[in-house]
Design an enzyme around this catalytic site. Structure first.
Site, PDB file in Angstrom:
ATOM      1  N   GLU A 117       0.820  -1.196   0.000  1.00  0.00           N
ATOM      2  CA  GLU A 117       0.000   0.000   0.000  1.00  0.00           C
ATOM      3  C   GLU A 117       0.856   1.247   0.000  1.00  0.00           C
ATOM      4  O   GLU A 117       1.879   1.325   0.673  1.00  0.00           O
ATOM      5  CB  GLU A 117      -0.886  -0.001   1.243  1.00  0.00           C
ATOM      6  CG  GLU A 117      -1.596  -1.323   1.387  1.00  0.00           C
ATOM      7  CD  GLU A 117      -2.929  -1.211   2.084  1.00  0.00           C
ATOM      8  OE1 GLU A 117      -3.200  -0.155   2.680  1.00  0.00           O
ATOM      9  OE2 GLU A 117      -3.685  -2.192   2.018  1.00  0.00           O
ATOM     10  N   CYS A 147       3.269   8.420   1.112  1.00  0.00           N
ATOM     11  CA  CYS A 147       3.585   7.521   2.227  1.00  0.00           C
ATOM     12  C   CYS A 147       3.919   6.150   1.638  1.00  0.00           C
ATOM     13  O   CYS A 147       3.114   5.564   0.920  1.00  0.00           O
ATOM     14  CB  CYS A 147       2.396   7.458   3.175  1.00  0.00           C
ATOM     15  SG  CYS A 147       2.662   6.376   4.582  1.00  0.00           S
ATOM     16  N   CYS A 154       4.221  -6.579   8.947  1.00  0.00           N
ATOM     17  CA  CYS A 154       5.249  -6.090   9.867  1.00  0.00           C
ATOM     18  C   CYS A 154       5.393  -7.076  11.007  1.00  0.00           C
ATOM     19  O   CYS A 154       4.414  -7.679  11.457  1.00  0.00           O
ATOM     20  CB  CYS A 154       4.872  -4.715  10.414  1.00  0.00           C
ATOM     21  SG  CYS A 154       6.155  -3.994  11.469  1.00  0.00           S
ATOM     22  N   CYS A 158       3.173  -3.870  17.271  1.00  0.00           N
ATOM     23  CA  CYS A 158       2.606  -2.813  18.113  1.00  0.00           C
ATOM     24  C   CYS A 158       1.114  -3.095  18.276  1.00  0.00           C
ATOM     25  O   CYS A 158       0.433  -3.410  17.304  1.00  0.00           O
ATOM     26  CB  CYS A 158       2.843  -1.448  17.472  1.00  0.00           C
ATOM     27  SG  CYS A 158       4.585  -1.147  17.179  1.00  0.00           S
ATOM     28  N   CYS A 161      -1.706  -1.195  16.090  1.00  0.00           N
ATOM     29  CA  CYS A 161      -1.493  -1.001  14.651  1.00  0.00           C
ATOM     30  C   CYS A 161      -2.101  -2.137  13.834  1.00  0.00           C
ATOM     31  O   CYS A 161      -1.887  -3.311  14.122  1.00  0.00           O
ATOM     32  CB  CYS A 161       0.008  -0.908  14.380  1.00  0.00           C
ATOM     33  SG  CYS A 161       0.419  -0.881  12.630  1.00  0.00           S
ATOM     34  N   CYS A 381      -2.688   6.702   9.218  1.00  0.00           N
ATOM     35  CA  CYS A 381      -1.595   6.029   9.917  1.00  0.00           C
ATOM     36  C   CYS A 381      -2.048   4.748  10.581  1.00  0.00           C
ATOM     37  O   CYS A 381      -3.050   4.732  11.295  1.00  0.00           O
ATOM     38  CB  CYS A 381      -1.076   6.907  11.040  1.00  0.00           C
ATOM     39  SG  CYS A 381      -0.199   8.321  10.482  1.00  0.00           S
TER      40      CYS A 381
END
Ligand code: SAH
Ligand code: SF4
Length: 390
Positions: A117, A147, A154, A158, A161, A381
């Site tokens: 993305e 971005c 990932c 976290c 997220c 974000c």
């Protein structure tokens, strides 16, 4: 055209490329020159080839008319392709933000998602009708930010997220990271050196856990595409060995650095970012101190406000003390947490974000409020996660 504001708006872009085993895109001019040298061509043809794919943004070898026809034919016969990652789907937000699914250059293992993305955020001049003085230009933005993703998924985990939910699927290659940028530059008709453009490596993934490919992409974007590293910011969750390597990069190709602080102390940070148990705040700050800053350069601390968890007034005062104690030229970017399905946090209460900002400002800490962009299309974000159903 009046388009009703829908939850999100999907525009299909045809032409997803096949997996490209021999991609020119991703090679720098030296690599291109040695490829051509092996074919008995002179070295300056490498520069022409780099110019064609990174500056002219050509995507077919056949269109590279600066190369002789015979050479184009030979490259094609030997299986070479430009192989630039391509935008295969567009989600357009009511605020002008566009989120793209970009098809990478390799599919990895079977079943592993091939797309990443990338987000385009135009700013300025929004909603203003043209008065005719900008004749010849249909640009509706004054500056824009792209971005960029560095990994599919990932591994950092976290707790707040959405990308973390994917786990790490695979690293992106340098060409796949730089290719997201060039594909968007082309789509938006960005003129390098003229238009105001920033890059943020804040998409999916932890850039410093895919270090060589990330820096390889930066090098391509600086040296071949012509973007300035001072208009690029890389954000990290605080990978200490990565920050140390980053500090040793030459200033000419080193982006600015942002640290996802996200909590006022180690106890809260370890809870919301388990990576803090491995590299606690002080270890991260020590590594950041070793990064030689350029004149007027500042370190950014990003701080996600989680309702009740990190947005209280005492947290603000603790963050102010922490930032001052680092002795670093720094600023704080506040981000109100963007919700995602299955993530057990709450958005910060109305007014608490501004109060947090005012408390930091009163303590003399430079602080900015990042306004969420493209929330309706999951482009904000921490909302990036490939739509698996597509
Ligand atoms: N992996 C890197 C860069 C990508 S995340 C990093 O963590 O820094 C980019 C930023 O988005 C980080 O500051 C992260 O803390 C923030 N973020 C993640 N999830 C978010 C969410 N749901 N809402 C708001 N910000 C989020
Ligand atoms: Fe990874 Fe950054 Fe999300 Fe943490 S915030 S899981 S490091 S993408």
């Amino acid at each position: 055209m009046t388009r009703k504001a829908t939850h999100f708006d999907i525009l299909d872009v045809p032409g997803a490329p096949e997996v490209t085993p021999k991609a020119l895109f991703g090679m720098d001019r030296e690599a291109l020159a040695s490829l051509l040298a092996e074919m008995g061509e002179s070295a300056w043809r490498g520069r022409q080839l780099a110019e064609a794919i990174y500056v002219q943004r050509l995507t077919s070898i056949n269109d590279i008319t600066t190369l002789p026809l015979a050479l184009r034919g030979r490259l094609t016969r030997e299986g070479w392709e430009v192989g630039r990652p391509a935008i295969v789907q567009v989600f357009r937000s009511v605020d002008g933000t566009e989120r793209y699914l970009v098809q990478g250059q390799s599919s990895g293992a079977k079943g592993v998602p091939e797309t990443v993305e990338t987000v385009w955020m135009p700013e300025g001049d929004e909603g203003e009708a043209g008065d005719g003085t900008e004749a010849g230009s249909d640009k509706r933005w004054e500056r824009a930010t792209i971005c960029v993703s560095s990994q599919v998924g990932c591994a950092v985990n976290c707790q707040f997220c959405l990308t973390a939910k994917l786990g790490l699927q695979r690293n992106l290659g340098a060409g796949e990271i730089a290719g997201q940028v060039v594909a968007v530059l082309e789509r938006q008709g960005v003129e390098i050196g003229k238009d105001r453009l920033n890059l943020v490596f804040m998409g999916m993934g932890e850039p410093l856990l895919n270090y060589d490919n990330f820096m390889g992409a930066v090098r391509l974007l600086v040296e071949e595409v012509g973007l300035s590293p001072l208009r690029m910011t890389v954000s990290t969750s605080g990978i200490v060995p990565g920050i140390e390597s980053f500090g040793r990069e030459p200033a000419e190709i080193r982006p600015k650095l942002a640290i996802s602080l996200n909590a006022p102390n180690d106890a809260v940070r370890s809870e919301v970012m388990p990576v803090n148990r491995k590299w606690p705040i002080e270890a991260v700050i020590d590594a950041v101190r070793k990064v030689p800053l350029r004149p007027r350069e500042r370190i950014t601390f990003e701080y996600v406000l989680l309702g009740g968890v990190t947005n209280q007034p005492e947290h603000a005062r603790e963050v102010a003390r922490l930032v001052r104690r680092t002795g670093l030229p720094a600023k704080v970017n506040l981000i109100a947490w963007n919700p995602g399905p299955g993530i057990p946090y709450e958005m910060p209460a109305a007014g608490s974000v501004e109060r947090f900002r005012d408390l930091l400002a009163a303590e003399g800490v430079p602080v900015y409020l990042r306004r969420p962009r493209g929330r309706d299309i999951y482009a904000a974000c921490g909302q990036l996660k490939r739509t698996l159903e597509s």
